[in-house]
Design an enzyme around this catalytic site. Structure first.
Site, PDB file in Angstrom:
ATOM      1  CE  LYS A 107      46.009  34.933  37.582  1.00  0.00           C
ATOM      2  NZ  LYS A 107      44.870  35.847  37.357  1.00  0.00           N
TER       3      LYS A 107
HETATM    4  N1  GLU Z   1      42.070  34.986  35.190  1.00  0.00           N
HETATM    5  C1  GLU Z   1      40.917  35.787  35.445  1.00  0.00           C
HETATM    6  C2  GLU Z   1      41.254  36.900  36.406  1.00  0.00           C
HETATM    7  O1  GLU Z   1      42.383  37.314  36.527  1.00  0.00           O
HETATM    8  C3  GLU Z   1      39.699  34.952  35.853  1.00  0.00           C
HETATM    9  C4  GLU Z   1      39.860  34.158  37.102  1.00  0.00           C
HETATM   10  C5  GLU Z   1      38.704  33.204  37.375  1.00  0.00           C
HETATM   11  O2  GLU Z   1      37.733  33.194  36.654  1.00  0.00           O
HETATM   12  O3  GLU Z   1      38.815  32.476  38.363  1.00  0.00           O
HETATM   13  O4  GLU Z   1      40.390  37.458  37.041  1.00  0.00           O
END
Ligand code: GLU
Length: 417
Positions: A107
């Site tokens: 993240k």
């Molecule tokens: N931000 C989204 C989540 O929290 C998508 C993450 C992604 O597609 O890599 O799952």
């Protein structure tokens, strides 16, 4: 009432510990899996439109890489902290393992108020952040995607910055890209569509039809607004919605298309015609069949959990429910579809996008949605069956499944060197 710990990373570790205990994970493996593998903190100097230079703080955390490259979004929010990003990265590890896609968890985030920045400022900040984290990202290393206050344009800037640095166009370095740039059909709706599939399954378990069910949605961004629209199309009655400025309630039901138009025009759902004004706190306590928290962490806590009147809580947000609140909801018989399952549709279609980029062969939207439904239903039933077998709630079951998968991958790889 006892003071509740709201540190997201400590909460994520507690959720992990509960599952680790249940599956009898050894101490060494526990230490490996409960901590992030890599944490990068970067300064992001950015030229502002008034000629000044502002230095933002950015993060990229790779929690675990045992099953594949790190995967997870990038968040722009004034309250982003390292601990929040660490929690979100670990939730990505468990999310990818729950739906069984070949990724670890990562993240990123930048502490900034995107709503107050111009497009040019956002572009300059994004490009500098991208170049600062370029040392650890890549199509087979770590693949960012959109999250709160980032979108397909943000991903296009990151893709371009990375590609210019490398000297070739790298489609697979980010997902959630615009369609013209290798994005996938269906990606924009994917988080909400995955949530819809989970709500359908939860309603089937409870023998309650989605048609006619009342719904309250907290957060009217990508996940929340599209969930409201899809649930409305399924015949549910959306009685309350909210965003960062407040919410609206209408027992007859709100029309999501008109709400979208109102939000487009005014910047908020607040003030929507002939609806009663409510706060975000009140929205959580609205009498409804399905409550969809689709905003920030720590919205259902020990302070309000006993006043939740929904039958199903479908976590489109990451980390909306604290462990204390989880206990209260369980005791009250509320069926919680946990975040690592409920909002996994986004990363699942990110996986399809990446696979399409690597193959240079694109699917149409019906193929994407069909595959998404298959992945979500399979994961829902694996989690539900495991929960029934071990007599645990859906969150603990999802973690048991996910932690088991990551531990097994780690074990067969062996300890390096
Ligand atoms: N931000 C989204 C989540 O929290 C998508 C993450 C992604 O597609 O890599 O799952």
């Amino acid at each position: 009432m006892a003071q509740e710990n709201l540190n997201p990373f400590e909460i994520s570790q507690r959720q992990f510990d509960t599952a680790a205990e249940k599956i009898g994970l050894g101490d060494g493996m526990r230490e490996v899996l409960r901590n992030p593998k890599r944490q990068l903190i970067v300064s992001v100097p950015t030229l502002m439109d008034d000629g000044s230079v502002k230095v933002f703080t950015g993060y990229r955390v790779q929690h675990n890489l045992a099953r594949g490259p790190a995967k997870g979004g990038i968040r722009y929010h004034p309250k982003v902290t390292l601990d929040e990003v660490k929690a979100l990265a670990s939730w990505m590890t468990w999310k990818c393992a729950t739906v069984n896609i070949p990724y670890g968890g990562g993240k990123g985030g930048v502490a900034c108020d995107a709503k107050k920045m111009s497009r040019a400022e956002l572009e300059r900040m994004t490009r500098r952040y991208a170049s600062e984290i370029a040392i650890i990202i890549g199509p087979d290393r770590d693949i960012p995607a959109p999250d709160m206050y980032t979108d397909d344009q943000t991903m296009a800037w990151i893709m371009d910055t990375y590609s210019m640095t490398m000297g070739y166009s790298s489609l697979g370095v980010v997902t959630g890209k615009p369609l013209q740039l290798g994005g996938s059909a269906g990606r924009n709706e994917a988080t909400a569509r995955g949530t819809l599939f989970c709500i359908r399954e939860a309603c089937a378990v409870l023998k309650k039809p989605v048609r006619g069910a009342t719904v309250a949605v907290q957060g009217y961004g990508n996940a929340g607004a599209i969930s409201a629209r899809l649930l409305h199309q399924d015949g549910a009655r959306v009685v309350a919605v909210s965003d960062s400025k407040g919410g609206v309630y209408q027992s007859r039901g709100l029309d999501p298309a008109q709400l979208d138009e109102h939000k487009q025009r005014t910047g908020s759902v607040v003030g929507f015609k002939s609806a009663e004004r409510i706060t975000n706190e009140e929205l959580i306590e609205v009498k409804c069949d399905v409550l969809v928290p689709a905003a920030l962490e720590n919205q259902i806590t020990l302070r309000n959990a006993s006043r939740v009147r929904a039958r199903v809580v479908a976590e489109a947000a990451n980390g909306p429910t604290t462990p204390g609140a989880d206990r209260v909801l369980r005791d009250h018989g509320v069926f919680v579809v946990p975040d690592v399952l409920c909002n996994a549709g986004g990363v699942t279609v990110s996986y399809f996008e990446w696979a399409q980029n690597m193959q240079g062969y694109f699917w149409d939207e019906s193929a994407v949605n069909r595959e998404l439904e298959r992945f979500m239903k399979r994961a829902f039933h694996e989690v539900h069956e495991l929960g029934k077998r071990h007599k645990v709630d859906m969150r603990t079951a999802a973690y048991m499944l996910a932690v088991g998968r990551v531990a097994e991958a780690t074990r067969v790889r062996g300890l390096f060197p």
